[in-house]
Design a protein around this motif. Structure first.
Motif, PDB file in Angstrom:
ATOM      1  N   LYS A 125      13.427   9.260   4.401  1.00 52.68           N
ATOM      2  CA  LYS A 125      14.386  10.065   3.835  1.00 52.68           C
ATOM      3  C   LYS A 125      13.534  10.692   2.655  1.00 52.68           C
ATOM      4  CE  LYS A 125      18.569   8.059   5.392  1.00 52.68           C
ATOM      5  NZ  LYS A 125      19.844   7.239   5.019  1.00 52.68           N
ATOM      6  N   LEU A 126      12.545  10.207   2.288  1.00 53.05           N
ATOM      7  CA  LEU A 126      11.851  10.836   1.047  1.00 53.05           C
ATOM      8  C   LEU A 126      11.406  12.342   1.501  1.00 53.05           C
ATOM      9  CD1 LEU A 126       9.352   7.898  -0.128  1.00 53.05           C
ATOM     10  CD2 LEU A 126      11.765   8.322  -0.634  1.00 53.05           C
ATOM     11  N   GLU A 127      11.327  12.617   2.534  1.00 52.88           N
ATOM     12  CA  GLU A 127      10.808  13.637   3.056  1.00 52.88           C
ATOM     13  C   GLU A 127      12.130  14.591   3.809  1.00 52.88           C
ATOM     14  OE1 GLU A 127       6.697  14.145   4.520  1.00 52.88           O
ATOM     15  OE2 GLU A 127       7.109  12.265   5.085  1.00 52.88           O
ATOM     16  N   GLU A 128      12.992  14.045   4.346  1.00 50.38           N
ATOM     17  CA  GLU A 128      14.070  14.502   4.980  1.00 50.38           C
ATOM     18  C   GLU A 128      14.911  15.080   4.080  1.00 50.38           C
ATOM     19  OE1 GLU A 128      17.553  12.987   8.134  1.00 50.38           O
ATOM     20  OE2 GLU A 128      17.178  11.715   6.402  1.00 50.38           O
ATOM     21  N   GLU A 175       2.839   9.546  -5.133  1.00 47.89           N
ATOM     22  CA  GLU A 175       3.846  10.286  -4.768  1.00 47.89           C
ATOM     23  C   GLU A 175       5.243   9.700  -4.075  1.00 47.89           C
ATOM     24  OE1 GLU A 175       5.850  13.964  -4.307  1.00 47.89           O
ATOM     25  OE2 GLU A 175       4.257  13.458  -5.355  1.00 47.89           O
ATOM     26  N   ILE A 176       4.945   8.650  -3.198  1.00 45.09           N
ATOM     27  CA  ILE A 176       6.024   7.589  -2.609  1.00 45.09           C
ATOM     28  C   ILE A 176       6.623   7.054  -3.800  1.00 45.09           C
ATOM     29  CG2 ILE A 176       6.432   6.019  -1.222  1.00 45.09           C
ATOM     30  CD1 ILE A 176       4.314   6.663   0.845  1.00 45.09           C
ATOM     31  N   GLY A 192       0.834  -1.178   0.230  1.00 48.13           N
ATOM     32  CA  GLY A 192      -0.034   0.175  -0.012  1.00 48.13           C
ATOM     33  C   GLY A 192       0.928   1.383   0.053  1.00 48.13           C
ATOM     34  N   MET A 193       1.804   1.201   0.733  1.00 49.86           N
ATOM     35  CA  MET A 193       2.782   2.218   1.069  1.00 49.86           C
ATOM     36  C   MET A 193       3.501   2.807  -0.551  1.00 49.86           C
ATOM     37  SD  MET A 193       4.312   2.633   4.642  1.00 49.86           S
ATOM     38  CE  MET A 193       4.400   4.460   4.534  1.00 49.86           C
TER      39      MET A 193
END
Length: 314
Positions: A149-152, A90-91, A84-85
């Motif tokens: 880390k996708l957002e970091e 976007e992920i 699901g993730m």
């Protein structure tokens, strides 16, 4: 640029891409670029791979491999969570592009995906060697442990840190992201939720490495060592690939605090020296030795004993 520079520069910010038109001129017998026009580049004119380091592997193929690992998870709750993730558009978009770090390891576009694929393969192998390990937990940890880390990190213009990334760090960010995803799955077992959360917050292994908790589950401890090994070998790979001016030693790795021996060159050099020495010895043994010349021994001179005694005691 000599004319109307201020009008153009006011629209250009740090890390922007620009299109430049100009001509090369000679000034004092040296070439210079006289810029005539500058404008912001359009998104379709930009390929980040032209400007930033990137993986040499096929990203789409790697992401399909990642999806295959997720689909191989037999635990239905973990499988639903992971699939699901990574199915989130976007992920998925960020996962295909994100680096694994700014400097330490896999610090290039697509580096995170490379790192995770490597960890998935290692997880399967170590679970085969140690059958008491739960491979589903290891695969879940591999795929989700760096999803923060996708957002970091930011990697749209240059590789760096976002403001939330600097304030929170990827462990806190992924704990929140994964927890929200778990809470959207009706009936997800609470004990399993706690185990997944522990896998995430303990994967750095030591408090001094930023780990909120030490690994206290068998699979968490194993995964920490797999993650640490893969990241360190990636740093070694970079050091050995960079020119150092030394045939036998790598460039200095600031991530690992040392240089590394170029083992193939060292062993090849040693073999060459050994072969050369062996050839020299063989050639020497095959060279015929000259026969010693026979000489007639000279008679010993006669010694006058009284004269010798006088000489000694005079």
């Amino acid at each position: 640029m000599w004319d109307q520079f201020e009008n153009v520069a006011k629209d250009i910010n740090r890390d922007d891409f620009v299109k430049v038109q100009g001509r090369v001129e000679l000034y004092r017998n040296r070439p210079q670029l006289a810029v005539q026009q500058v404008r912001l580049a359009k998104p379709e004119e930009i390929d980040l791979a032209d400007y930033l380091p990137h993986t040499t592997a096929d990203v789409e193929k790697m992401f399909a491999e990642l999806r295959g690992y997720a689909e191989s998870i037999s635990n239905p709750w973990l499988k639903q969570l992971v699939l699901g993730m990574i199915a989130d558009p976007e992920i998925a978009r960020c996962y295909k592009r994100a680096p694994a770090a700014k400097v330490m390891h896999h610090a290039y576009l697509g580096g995170l995906l490379e790192h995770v694929i490597s960890l998935c393969g290692m997880s399967r192998r170590v679970a085969t060697h140690y059958p008491e390990l739960d491979v589903d937990l290891l695969l879940t940890a591999a795929i989700l442990h760096d999803i923060g880390k996708l957002e970091e990190l930011c990697y749209e213009r240059a590789i760096g840190y976002t403001t939330p990334g600097q304030l929170l760090g990827h462990i806190v960010m992924e704990l929140e992201t994964v927890t929200r995803a778990i809470d959207k799955i009706p009936g997800f077992p609470v004990p399993l939720k706690t185990v997944v959360q522990h896998l995430l917050i303990s994967h750095h292994g030591q408090y001094e490495f930023g780990s909120p908790k030490l690994p206290m589950i068998r699979e968490a401890m194993v995964f920490h060592y797999l993650d640490d090994l893969d990241s360190k070998l990636a740093a070694v790979r970079v050091a050995l690939a960079n020119p150092s001016g030394d045939d036998e030693w790598s460039a200095y790795s600031s991530a690992l605090g040392r240089k590394f021996l170029r083992l193939d060159e060292f062993l090849q050099g040693g073999a060459t020296k050994s072969q050369s020495a062996s050839a020299s010895a063989s050639a020497a043994s095959e060279t015929p030795k000259a026969e010693p010349k026979s000489e007639t021994p000279k008679p010993e001179p006669k010694r006058d004993a009284p004269s010798l005694l006088r000489k000694l005691f005079s």
